[in-house]
Scaffold this active site. Structure first.
Site, mmCIF file in Angstrom:
data_model
loop_
_atom_site.group_PDB
_atom_site.id
_atom_site.type_symbol
_atom_site.label_atom_id
_atom_site.label_comp_id
_atom_site.label_asym_id
_atom_site.label_seq_id
_atom_site.Cartn_x
_atom_site.Cartn_y
_atom_site.Cartn_z
ATOM 1 C CG ASP A 1 -69.286 28.124 37.916
ATOM 2 O OD1 ASP A 1 -70.405 27.899 37.423
ATOM 3 O OD2 ASP A 1 -68.802 27.430 38.829
ATOM 4 N N GLY B 1 -66.338 21.882 23.160
ATOM 5 C CA GLY B 1 -66.381 23.317 22.935
ATOM 6 C C GLY B 1 -67.614 23.959 23.533
ATOM 7 N N GLY C 1 -68.420 20.587 27.120
ATOM 8 C CA GLY C 1 -67.256 19.889 27.642
ATOM 9 C C GLY C 1 -66.064 20.012 26.714
ATOM 10 C CB ALA C 2 -63.560 17.516 25.656
#
Length: 315
Positions: free
Chosen positions: A252, A225, A222-223
């Site tokens: 994706d 990395g 996620g945020a």
């Protein structure tokens, strides 16, 4: 050529809304209709990167016909597998603050004959493939071992496999040694059966997936990395993101970026991070083109910050 396999594709409608108020009329400020499904998104991202792709997917009913039409309009080759049921339709509500609410339909039931035709279509189409990306949930009718069977058949013909799925389907496929698996943080935690609080927790979980059979693990955090763990070691990648508009298809897009860059090592991880960061700054499930990428904003290091606490820990 990158061949993608999406057992449970969809027709996706994304509405941009100021905010969600339960029980009230919410007026959308923007609307998109896209062909959906994780493998479909990988094909769209590969095409946006200027590389050839073929999308194998079961299609049925009016939604399936529209998915094929939309993909054709984007210049994506489709290898359809006709099915009796209708392709599912999904809805995503993207709020102005970046929060996304998704409503995913279960999808059709595939018969035994349709399942075998899907496998046979993959075999036929994979003769020119450098990679096969097998992505997403399994529709009703397919056993968790279906991906394992696909990986085994692909390896028998010498084609490399990237697998992006979760739960029992992921665990069953590991025994056939996929070349790379791409879980997000929640899927990684689910696979090892415990919470992830730090980057080090994620590295340890990825190493366990390798011990179960995966040659490499590309994990989206996620945020925080992305993480790549293979036989040569571990690397951690991050990117500066100015504005998050939608995270639909970001994972994706990351997988597509990884594969078009060769699917191995820190350079491929850097490409994955650049593609994922670009995707979250675009509306709906729009896939980034080369002009949307900002390689200068990406940092990849072998000095993995094991003690870093995840901004989005998984319990």
């Amino acid at each position: 050529m990158i061949l993608t396999v999406t057992p449970n594709p969809s027709l996706d409608r994304t509405y941009e809304v100021p905010s969600l108020d339960r029980g009230e009329v919410v007026r959308a400020t923007g609307e998109r209709v896209d062909p959906g499904g994780k493998g479909v998104n990988v094909s769209r991202a590969v095409t946006a990167a200027g590389r050839r792709t073929v999308a194998v997917l079961p299609l049925g009913g009016a939604p399936g016909a529209l998915v094929a039409e939309l993909l054709d309009a984007q210049g994506i080759e489709v290898a359809p597998v006709p099915i009796a049921g209708a392709t599912r339709s999904n809805i995503a509500l993207a709020e102005a603050d970046g929060v996304l609410t998704k409503i995913n339909a279960p999808g059709p039931h595939l018969t035994a004959a349709e399942q075998e035709l899907l496998l046979e279509t993959v075999r036929h189409q994979s003769r020119d493939a450098d990679w096969i990306a097998c992505c997403g949930s399994l529709p009703r009718g397919l056993a968790p071992s279906w991906y394992a069977e696909l990986v085994a058949r692909a390896h028998a013909t010498g084609v490399r496999i990237a697998l992006d799925t979760s739960g029992p389907a992921l665990l069953a496929a590991l025994r056939e040694r996929p070349d790379v698996v791409k879980p997000n943080a929640a899927e990684l935690a689910g696979a090892v059966g415990r919470p992830l609080s730090t980057v080090g927790d994620a590295v340890k979980a990825a190493e366990e997936l390798r011990a179960m059979g995966a040659a490499a693990v590309l994990a989206s955090l996620g945020a925080d990395g992305q993480l790549l763990v293979n036989e040569d070691g571990a690397w951690f990648g991050t990117a500066r993101v100015d504005t998050v508009r939608s995270n639909v298809g970001a994972g994706d897009s990351s997988l597509a970026g990884f594969l078009v860059a060769g699917g191995r090592g820190p350079e491929a991880l850097g490409s994955a991070v650049a593609h994922g960061a670009a995707a979250v700054q675009l509306p709906g499930s729009l896939m980034p083109a080369p002009g949307d990428l900002d390689p200068a904003a990406v940092t990849v290091t072998a000095d993995v910050p094991l003690d870093r606490v995840l901004k989005e820990p998984v319990s």
